[in-house]
Design an enzyme around this catalytic site. Structure first.
Site, PDB file in Angstrom:
ATOM      1  N   ALA A 123       0.827  -1.212   0.000  1.00 29.77           N
ATOM      2  CA  ALA A 123       0.000   0.000   0.000  1.00 29.77           C
ATOM      3  C   ALA A 123       0.856   1.256   0.000  1.00 29.77           C
ATOM      4  CB  ALA A 123      -0.940  -0.019   1.200  1.00 29.77           C
ATOM      5  N   PRO A 127      -4.963   9.087  -2.263  1.00 28.27           N
ATOM      6  CA  PRO A 127      -5.793   9.887  -3.167  1.00 28.27           C
ATOM      7  C   PRO A 127      -5.024  11.033  -3.828  1.00 28.27           C
ATOM      8  CG  PRO A 127      -7.020   9.354  -1.169  1.00 28.27           C
ATOM      9  CD  PRO A 127      -5.632   8.836  -0.960  1.00 28.27           C
ATOM     10  N   PHE A 157      -6.669   2.487  -4.181  1.00 32.87           N
ATOM     11  CA  PHE A 157      -6.308   1.655  -5.349  1.00 32.87           C
ATOM     12  C   PHE A 157      -5.361   0.514  -4.955  1.00 32.87           C
ATOM     13  CE2 PHE A 157      -6.650   5.759  -8.123  1.00 32.87           C
ATOM     14  CZ  PHE A 157      -8.023   5.737  -7.971  1.00 32.87           C
ATOM     15  N   ILE A 158      -5.581  -0.088  -3.797  1.00 32.24           N
ATOM     16  CA  ILE A 158      -4.655  -1.127  -3.325  1.00 32.24           C
ATOM     17  C   ILE A 158      -5.138  -2.507  -3.768  1.00 32.24           C
ATOM     18  CG2 ILE A 158      -3.489  -2.110  -1.326  1.00 32.24           C
ATOM     19  CD1 ILE A 158      -2.873   0.926  -2.001  1.00 32.24           C
ATOM     20  N   GLN A 337     -10.218  -6.384 -33.491  1.00 30.38           N
ATOM     21  CA  GLN A 337     -10.550  -5.981 -34.866  1.00 30.38           C
ATOM     22  C   GLN A 337     -10.647  -7.210 -35.784  1.00 30.38           C
ATOM     23  OE1 GLN A 337     -11.205  -2.861 -35.327  1.00 30.38           O
ATOM     24  NE2 GLN A 337     -11.573  -2.884 -37.526  1.00 30.38           N
ATOM     25  N   ILE A 338      -9.733  -8.140 -35.625  1.00 26.55           N
ATOM     26  CA  ILE A 338      -9.747  -9.372 -36.436  1.00 26.55           C
ATOM     27  C   ILE A 338     -11.046 -10.150 -36.182  1.00 26.55           C
ATOM     28  CG2 ILE A 338      -8.671 -11.681 -36.601  1.00 26.55           C
ATOM     29  CD1 ILE A 338      -5.942 -10.230 -36.198  1.00 26.55           C
ATOM     30  N   GLU A 364       1.275   0.090 -11.370  1.00 24.99           N
ATOM     31  CA  GLU A 364       2.719  -0.129 -11.136  1.00 24.99           C
ATOM     32  C   GLU A 364       3.543   0.976 -11.791  1.00 24.99           C
ATOM     33  OE1 GLU A 364       3.763  -2.677  -9.330  1.00 24.99           O
ATOM     34  OE2 GLU A 364       2.145  -4.140  -9.392  1.00 24.99           O
ATOM     35  N   SER A 367       2.806   4.841 -17.942  1.00 22.50           N
ATOM     36  CA  SER A 367       3.814   4.881 -19.024  1.00 22.50           C
ATOM     37  C   SER A 367       4.648   6.155 -18.920  1.00 22.50           C
ATOM     38  CB  SER A 367       3.108   4.850 -20.389  1.00 22.50           C
ATOM     39  OG  SER A 367       2.427   3.637 -20.548  1.00 22.50           O
ATOM     40  N   GLU A 368       3.993   7.243 -18.557  1.00 23.34           N
ATOM     41  CA  GLU A 368       4.706   8.526 -18.478  1.00 23.34           C
ATOM     42  C   GLU A 368       5.775   8.489 -17.379  1.00 23.34           C
ATOM     43  OE1 GLU A 368       1.395   8.089 -18.650  1.00 23.34           O
ATOM     44  OE2 GLU A 368       1.106   8.794 -20.700  1.00 23.34           O
TER      45      GLU A 368
HETATM   46  N1  CAA Z   1      15.596   2.202  -6.336  1.00 22.87           N
HETATM   47  C1  CAA Z   1      16.185   2.703  -5.203  1.00 22.87           C
HETATM   48  N2  CAA Z   1      16.096   4.016  -4.839  1.00 22.87           N
HETATM   49  C2  CAA Z   1      15.402   4.820  -5.650  1.00 22.87           C
HETATM   50  C3  CAA Z   1      14.773   4.381  -6.815  1.00 22.87           C
HETATM   51  C4  CAA Z   1      14.887   3.016  -7.162  1.00 22.87           C
HETATM   52  N3  CAA Z   1      14.320   2.505  -8.264  1.00 22.87           N
HETATM   53  N4  CAA Z   1      14.140   5.409  -7.412  1.00 22.87           N
HETATM   54  C5  CAA Z   1      14.395   6.500  -6.630  1.00 22.87           C
HETATM   55  N5  CAA Z   1      15.146   6.140  -5.550  1.00 22.87           N
HETATM   56  C6  CAA Z   1      15.668   6.994  -4.497  1.00 22.87           C
HETATM   57  C7  CAA Z   1      16.517   8.123  -5.092  1.00 22.87           C
HETATM   58  O1  CAA Z   1      17.865   7.711  -5.274  1.00 22.87           O
HETATM   59  C8  CAA Z   1      16.371   9.205  -4.041  1.00 22.87           C
HETATM   60  O2  CAA Z   1      17.245   8.956  -2.968  1.00 22.87           O
HETATM   61  P1  CAA Z   1      18.427  10.014  -2.585  1.00 22.87           P
HETATM   62  O3  CAA Z   1      17.741  11.304  -2.322  1.00 22.87           O
HETATM   63  O4  CAA Z   1      19.087   9.414  -1.392  1.00 22.87           O
HETATM   64  O5  CAA Z   1      19.299  10.086  -3.780  1.00 22.87           O
HETATM   65  C9  CAA Z   1      14.956   9.003  -3.528  1.00 22.87           C
HETATM   66  O6  CAA Z   1      14.594   7.657  -3.837  1.00 22.87           O
HETATM   67  C10 CAA Z   1      13.976   9.957  -4.181  1.00 22.87           C
HETATM   68  O7  CAA Z   1      14.046   9.720  -5.588  1.00 22.87           O
HETATM   69  P2  CAA Z   1      13.529  10.770  -6.657  1.00 22.87           P
HETATM   70  O8  CAA Z   1      14.095  12.131  -6.339  1.00 22.87           O
HETATM   71  O9  CAA Z   1      13.803  10.208  -8.001  1.00 22.87           O
HETATM   72  O10 CAA Z   1      11.968  10.790  -6.335  1.00 22.87           O
HETATM   73  P3  CAA Z   1      10.773  11.456  -7.131  1.00 22.87           P
HETATM   74  O11 CAA Z   1       9.862  12.070  -6.147  1.00 22.87           O
HETATM   75  O12 CAA Z   1      11.312  12.296  -8.244  1.00 22.87           O
HETATM   76  O13 CAA Z   1       9.971  10.171  -7.704  1.00 22.87           O
HETATM   77  C11 CAA Z   1       9.385   8.516  -9.317  1.00 22.87           C
HETATM   78  C12 CAA Z   1      10.502   9.294  -8.575  1.00 22.87           C
HETATM   79  C13 CAA Z   1      10.128   7.545 -10.207  1.00 22.87           C
HETATM   80  C14 CAA Z   1       8.538   9.440 -10.151  1.00 22.87           C
HETATM   81  C15 CAA Z   1       8.517   7.753  -8.268  1.00 22.87           C
HETATM   82  O14 CAA Z   1       7.731   8.655  -7.502  1.00 22.87           O
HETATM   83  C16 CAA Z   1       7.584   6.741  -8.923  1.00 22.87           C
HETATM   84  O15 CAA Z   1       8.017   5.648  -9.280  1.00 22.87           O
HETATM   85  N6  CAA Z   1       6.271   7.053  -9.061  1.00 22.87           N
HETATM   86  C17 CAA Z   1       5.271   6.091  -9.521  1.00 22.87           C
HETATM   87  C18 CAA Z   1       4.650   5.392  -8.336  1.00 22.87           C
HETATM   88  C19 CAA Z   1       4.031   4.057  -8.728  1.00 22.87           C
HETATM   89  O16 CAA Z   1       4.554   3.298  -9.525  1.00 22.87           O
HETATM   90  N7  CAA Z   1       2.896   3.746  -8.116  1.00 22.87           N
HETATM   91  C20 CAA Z   1       2.285   2.479  -8.303  1.00 22.87           C
HETATM   92  C21 CAA Z   1       1.847   1.938  -6.988  1.00 22.87           C
HETATM   93  S1  CAA Z   1       1.563   0.193  -6.884  1.00 22.87           S
HETATM   94  C22 CAA Z   1       0.285  -0.193  -7.941  1.00 22.87           C
HETATM   95  O17 CAA Z   1      -0.010   0.485  -8.843  1.00 22.87           O
HETATM   96  C23 CAA Z   1      -0.502  -1.459  -7.879  1.00 22.87           C
HETATM   97  C24 CAA Z   1      -0.676  -2.088  -6.582  1.00 22.87           C
HETATM   98  O18 CAA Z   1      -1.770  -2.265  -6.077  1.00 22.87           O
HETATM   99  C25 CAA Z   1       0.483  -2.614  -5.914  1.00 22.87           C
END
Ligand code: CAA
Length: 381
Positions: A123, A127, A157-158, A337-338, A364, A367-368
């Site tokens: 989780a 929101p 959305f969990i 479509q097919i 997860e 795309s953006e």
């Molecule tokens: N692995 C390890 N550390 C990471 C990392 C990774 N892949 N990505 C970032 N970090 C670390 C960074 O190194 C940074 O640490 P330091 O400050 O020590 O250097 C810290 O985390 C912050 O990173 P960012 O500055 O890059 O953070 P950000 O706020 O710019 O966010 C982002 C980055 C990639 C946009 C991230 O917010 C993201 O992935 N967002 C999408 C969230 C997501 O996928 N949600 C889905 C939820 S689950 C689901 O959908 C389904 C379900 O039910 C489970």
């Protein structure tokens, strides 16, 4: 470089394919229609060890790694995307606990959520904190008098949240520090102050329940902290890196399933006095669908291999998920479509697969967001 699966991996793939055909496919339409969690499917998966993939045997798992997960999830998604997603997203938690949990947490929780067949949930989303996961506001304030964390906030959305008995919640233990004050906390179903809110009515993936979780002065013991205080955001990001390979596998599976159905239909359906497989326009559709899906599959395999080799794979996981999910939408669209008018009818599985495939471009990480992750890696930012 070796592009071949081992004998054990091929046997696992075959077992998963048989299970998907015999157990998952017959229930897929009903789960979609009734918007029901695949309880029976999940229990059967646990009995065969699928819920313990990637978890050491000493904790109730069956070993293996990301490649094994990809093989299984792909086969499941060919027949029932909801069941594939349920397994794939459930696996985030045992993998996270295997990597970051204390010995006590591993012994307590892993057997339950692997061989024990209990559902786990991850989780992070709130929101007002979706793509910007670091802006989450749920708090977990330490109470030194009782040695407990007190959780307050709402997650949304969990996946599996309404069924899970073990949940990993990402909450701010030091709110002033923002994402650097985020920690991962284990919460068990039934803990006072924790309740399940709205269960969403979704366009697709309707056999996988997506729920709101509410925490109101929910107290958990300090030993439920996973990893260190303040490590939560990085734990979430690392867990999502692995999970995105699983979503790539779901997307490849649903595309392969749609191709299989299209090939069968093209041989059976006669128009203008011959099977429509003889029409060059549709042959070219199939050629594009098969080629792009093969490419998507190998990006997923490559990310899984890097994961299992202990090499960095954040960029590759994002690439494989981005590419496979866009391909899943492309392929299910052409497959529908097919099938023409029949494809649009609920008597055929294509319209469900088309709706299910769309979600792989959103959950997860959208795309953006994957383009953000990839471009940062490529540009060295
Ligand atoms: N692995 C390890 N550390 C990471 C990392 C990774 N892949 N990505 C970032 N970090 C670390 C960074 O190194 C940074 O640490 P330091 O400050 O020590 O250097 C810290 O985390 C912050 O990173 P960012 O500055 O890059 O953070 P950000 O706020 O710019 O966010 C982002 C980055 C990639 C946009 C991230 O917010 C993201 O992935 N967002 C999408 C969230 C997501 O996928 N949600 C889905 C939820 S689950 C689901 O959908 C389904 C379900 O039910 C489970």
């Amino acid at each position: 470089m070796d592009f071949m699966l081992s004998n054990e991996q091929r046997m696992l793939q075959k077992l998963a394919a048989q299970f998907a055909e015999n157990e998952l496919e017959p229930m897929a339409a009903e789960l979609d229609e009734t918007h029901c969690f695949p309880v029976e499917n999940f229990q059967k998966m646990a009995r065969l060890g699928f819920t313990g993939i990637g978890v050491p045997r000493e904790y109730g798992g069956v070993g293996g790694g990301a490649v094994e997960e990809v093989l299984v999830v792909t086969e499941f998604a060919k027949k029932c995307m909801s069941s594939a997603a349920t397994l794939s997203i459930h696996l985030i938690v045992p993998h996270l606990l295997t990597q970051f949990g204390t010995e006590e947490q591993k012994r307590t929780y892993l057997p339950r959520i692997t061989a024990g067949g209990e559902v786990a949930a991850f989780a992070l989303t709130e929101p007002n904190a979706g793509s910007d996961a670091g802006s989450a506001k749920t708090t977990a304030i330490f109470d030194s008098e009782t040695n407990e964390y007190v959780l307050n906030g709402t997650k949304c959305f969990i996946t599996g949240g309404s069924r899970a008995s073990v949940l990993v919640i990402f909450a701010l233990t030091q709110p002033a520090k923002g994402l650097k004050g985020m920690s991962a906390i284990l919460v068990e179903r039934g803990t006072p102050g924790f309740s399940v809110g709205k269960v969403e009515n979704k366009m697709g993936l309707r056999g996988s329940e997506t729920a709101e979780l509410i925490f109101e002065d929910c107290r958990v013991p300090a030993c439920n902290l996973v990893g260190k205080e303040g490590q939560g955001f990085k734990i979430a990001m690392q867990a999502l890196d692995g999970a995105r390979i699983g979503t790539g596998a779901q997307a490849v599976g649903i595309a392969e399933g749609a191709i299989d159905l299209s090939v069968k239909y093209m041989h059976e359906r006669v128009q203008f006095g011959k099977p429509i497989a003889a029409l060059q326009g549709l042959q070219w559709y199939i050629a594009d669908m098969a080629t792009k899906t093969e490419a998507a599959k190998w990006l997923v395999y490559r990310a899984a291999c890097l994961h299992d080799a202990g090499a960095p794979f954040t960029k590759e996981a994002a690439m494989c998920k981005l590419n496979a999910s866009e391909n899943a939408r492309f392929v299910t669209n052409l497959a529908l479509q097919i099938h023409g008018g029949y494809g649009y009818m609920k008597d055929y599985p294509l319209e469900r697969m088309y709706r299910d495939a769309k979600l792989t471009e959103i959950y997860e990480g959208t795309s953006e967001i994957h383009k953000v992750v990839i471009s940062r890696a490529v540009l060295g930012k």
